[in-house]
Design an enzyme around this catalytic site. Structure first.
Site, PDB file in Angstrom:
ATOM      1  N   TYR A 157      19.749 -55.976 -33.622  1.00 46.30           N
ATOM      2  CA  TYR A 157      19.757 -55.732 -35.067  1.00 46.30           C
ATOM      3  C   TYR A 157      20.712 -56.702 -35.763  1.00 46.30           C
ATOM      4  O   TYR A 157      20.359 -57.333 -36.768  1.00 46.30           O
ATOM      5  CB  TYR A 157      20.176 -54.277 -35.304  1.00 46.30           C
ATOM      6  CG  TYR A 157      20.269 -53.856 -36.742  1.00 46.30           C
ATOM      7  CD1 TYR A 157      19.131 -53.764 -37.540  1.00 46.30           C
ATOM      8  CD2 TYR A 157      21.501 -53.494 -37.311  1.00 46.30           C
ATOM      9  CE1 TYR A 157      19.220 -53.347 -38.874  1.00 46.30           C
ATOM     10  CE2 TYR A 157      21.596 -53.081 -38.618  1.00 46.30           C
ATOM     11  CZ  TYR A 157      20.456 -53.000 -39.404  1.00 46.30           C
ATOM     12  OH  TYR A 157      20.553 -52.585 -40.705  1.00 46.30           O
ATOM     13  N   LYS A 161      19.956 -59.655 -38.664  1.00 45.53           N
ATOM     14  CA  LYS A 161      20.592 -59.641 -39.987  1.00 45.53           C
ATOM     15  C   LYS A 161      21.470 -60.880 -40.193  1.00 45.53           C
ATOM     16  O   LYS A 161      21.634 -61.349 -41.324  1.00 45.53           O
ATOM     17  CB  LYS A 161      21.383 -58.348 -40.166  1.00 45.53           C
ATOM     18  CG  LYS A 161      20.504 -57.085 -40.199  1.00 45.53           C
ATOM     19  CD  LYS A 161      19.627 -57.034 -41.454  1.00 45.53           C
ATOM     20  CE  LYS A 161      18.958 -55.667 -41.594  1.00 45.53           C
ATOM     21  NZ  LYS A 161      18.216 -55.527 -42.854  1.00 45.53           N
TER      22      LYS A 161
END
Ligand SMILES: NC(=O)c1ccc[n+]([C@@H]2O[C@H](COP(=O)([O-])OP(=O)(O)OC[C@H]3O[C@@H](n4cnc5c(N)ncnc54)[C@H](OP(=O)(O)O)[C@@H]3O)[C@@H](O)[C@H]2O)c1
Length: 265
Positions: A157, A161
């Site tokens: 994740y 990002k």
């Protein structure tokens, strides 16, 4: 206050959580709002609630952010319905890998995450640019996270990002001066997204935040409306933390709250 009067927004992933709160706030401030999500019924209900509350036009478009055809169809539908696309918010962000260590990550899963969290943001921006913003200007907002720049033990994740962060800055450089591109980096916001990630009781998590509570989707929505509005007309390429002070906190878990003498604003 209606800074978005006569403006149209497309909020990608807006049937609940942060995307929904942003769509509602933009409508309160005058925008017509198109909203996407994969699941039709809750999306239509969400659009209906915003229409009822604000009296603004809303449009529910069922679309999977990972599907190229869905992204194209979504932007076409916005243009067919409203004839313009001034504001784009990319709120899609998935984390099916949860907190798996990097060495155990399934590559197909990571690929899906990059396609959804990064590629979707890039393609929606390209489509909005071509359809409207190139000629008429606009403002784009990405939903990033404080986990893009710190170790939160969510390697897949965080990597997506961090890539989104890089993309935000390069888009801001290349689309200026017509289009501003900014991002928000929330910490823990109370939405369904955080349920599978959270293992500690809410009070324990909240105690590690200088502001003494976890974030609400509306905290993010108000910051989103500011960055998208003309009041931020000289701000581009910025990522604004919306984190209750988490990134500057000294203690992690056992912080007393309210701290003696600390004003609670
Ligand atoms: N909550 C937090 O603490 C937090 C912190 C930092 C950053 N963020 C970021 O903020 C953004 C929003 O998070 P959230 O907490 O609001 O999430 P959420 O409450 O779980 O909302 C998810 C929304 O996204 C839609 N969605 C999920 N997958 C989709 C897909 N593939 N295509 C299109 N729509 C999809 C969902 O509808 P359907 O399921 O019907 O598609 C729903 O409308 C994400 O980018 C996330 O990374 C969240």
């Amino acid at each position: 206050m209606t800074p978005f009067e006569d403006r149209t927004a497309l909020v990608v992933s807006a049937s609940r959580g942060i995307g929904y709160a942003i769509a509602a706030e933009l409508a309160r401030q005058g925008a017509s709002v198109a909203m996407t999500a994969r699941t039709e019924d809750p999306l239509r209900e969400a659009a209906g609630r915003i229409r009822e509350e604000t009296g603004r036009r809303t449009l529910a478009i069922t679309a999977h952010s990972r599907e190229e055809k869905d992204r194209q169809a979504a932007v076409e539908t916005v243009m067919d319905t409203f004839g313009r696309l001034d504001l784009l918010v990319y709120a899609t962000g998935i984390n099916p890998a949860l907190d798996l260590p990097a060495v155990d990550l399934d590559l197909d899963c990571v690929r899906r995450m990059f396609e959804t969290n990064v590629l979707g943001a890039l393609h929606f921006t390209q489509l909005a640019w071509e359809a409207w913003m190139k000629e008429n200007g606009g403002s784009v907002l990405m939903l990033n996270t404080v986990a893009a720049h710190a170790v939160f033990r969510m390697p897949a994740y965080s990597a997506t990002k961090a890539a989104l962060h890089r993309l935000t800055e390069d888009l801001a450089d290349q689309l200026a001066p017509r289009v501003r591109v900014n991002a928000l980096a929330p910490a823990f916001i109370r939405t369904s997204f955080m349920e599978p990630i959270t293992s500690v009781p809410e009070e324990t998590a909240a105690a590690s935040y200088p502001m003494g509570r976890l974030g609400e989707p509306e905290d993010v929505a108000r910051a989103a409306a500011f960055l998208l509005s003309p009041r931020a007309s000289w701000i581009t390429g910025t990522t604004l933390r919306v984190d209750g002070g988490k990134s500057v906190a000294t203690a992690t878990q056992d912080r007393p709250h309210p701290a003696p003498g600390r004003p609670v604003l």
